[in-house]
Scaffold this motif. Structure first.
Motif, short mmCIF file in Angstrom:
data_model
loop_
_atom_site.label_atom_id
_atom_site.label_comp_id
_atom_site.label_asym_id
_atom_site.label_seq_id
_atom_site.Cartn_x
_atom_site.Cartn_y
_atom_site.Cartn_z
N LYS A 1 0.91 -1.30 -0.02
CA LYS A 1 -0.04 0.18 0.06
C LYS A 1 1.05 1.19 0.28
N ARG A 2 1.88 1.22 0.72
CA ARG A 2 2.78 2.34 0.68
C ARG A 2 3.42 2.68 -0.56
N MET A 3 3.84 1.48 -1.22
CA MET A 3 4.73 1.78 -2.61
C MET A 3 3.54 2.19 -3.67
N GLU A 4 2.22 1.77 -3.50
CA GLU A 4 1.29 2.39 -4.44
C GLU A 4 0.93 3.88 -4.25
N MET A 5 0.81 4.05 -2.94
CA MET A 5 0.75 5.66 -2.53
C MET A 5 1.89 6.54 -3.01
N ARG A 6 2.92 6.02 -2.93
CA ARG A 6 4.55 6.76 -3.29
C ARG A 6 4.23 6.90 -4.63
N LYS A 7 4.01 5.71 -5.39
CA LYS A 7 3.93 5.85 -6.95
C LYS A 7 2.88 7.11 -7.16
N GLN A 8 1.74 6.98 -6.65
CA GLN A 8 0.53 7.98 -7.09
C GLN A 8 1.04 9.61 -6.77
N ILE A 9 1.65 9.64 -5.76
CA ILE A 9 2.56 10.89 -5.33
C ILE A 9 3.42 11.26 -6.27
N GLU A 10 4.30 10.48 -6.68
CA GLU A 10 5.36 10.85 -7.87
C GLU A 10 4.83 11.08 -9.00
N ALA A 11 3.75 10.35 -9.26
CA ALA A 11 3.10 10.71 -10.67
C ALA A 11 2.51 12.04 -10.69
N ALA A 12 1.66 12.35 -9.64
CA ALA A 12 1.05 13.73 -9.59
C ALA A 12 2.20 14.71 -9.49
N GLU A 13 3.38 14.60 -8.87
CA GLU A 13 4.41 15.67 -8.73
C GLU A 13 4.68 15.88 -10.41
N ALA A 14 4.83 14.94 -11.33
CA ALA A 14 5.48 14.87 -12.43
C ALA A 14 4.40 15.62 -13.67
N ARG A 15 3.18 15.31 -13.30
CA ARG A 15 2.12 16.16 -13.82
C ARG A 15 2.27 17.78 -13.52
N GLY A 16 2.61 17.82 -12.43
CA GLY A 16 2.36 19.44 -11.89
C GLY A 16 1.28 19.58 -10.96
#
Length: 143
Positions: free
Chosen positions: A4-19
């Protein structure tokens, strides 16, 4: 849990990449079986200890601060000399901050003239004033 932590981290990184904002998705609240109730504690009123002088029929004759017990005992002796009634002292816890005038401490002895003035009826006062005037006139005549 780690997945779950890994999924949350991936979502946060993707959101940061999109701005877009990097807020984590909100967790759903779990329903609990019992609710705990907070009970507010009652504030206890502050009190002080005083000595109260009573007569035999429990009528209050005077109040004295706790550190003035000797003065209360002197008051008892003074009252016993005036009459042969029974007087005694008891400690009393009184609430601090009551309405003014409801519980006043007596720290000075009451003079005999003040006691007599309070006990006299209005008709007696008029008679006493007349007697005093007569006495003054007699004193003036003597001079």
């Amino acid at each position: 849990m780690a997945s779950k932590r890994m999924e949350m981290r991936k979502q946060i990184e993707a959101a940061e990449a999109r701005g877009t904002s990097a807020e984590a998705p909100k967790k759903a609240k779990k329903a609990t079986g019992t609710k705990t109730k907070r009970v507010k504690e009652k504030v206890q009123a502050r009190k002080r200890l005083v000595w109260v002088v009573y007569n035999g029929s429990m009528k209050e004759e005077g109040r004295f601060p706790y550190d003035q017990r000797e003065a209360a005992e002197e008051k008892i002796e003074l009252l016993r000399q005036k009459s042969k009634k029974m007087y005694f002292i008891q400690p009393l816890k009184e609430v601090i901050g009551e309405a003014p005038g409801s519980a006043k401490l007596i720290t000075a002895e009451i003079e005999e003239d003040d006691v007599k003035a309070v006990k006299k009826a209005p008709a007696e006062e008029e008679e006493d004033e007349e007697e005093e005037e007569e006495e003054e006139e007699e004193d003036d005549d003597d001079e």
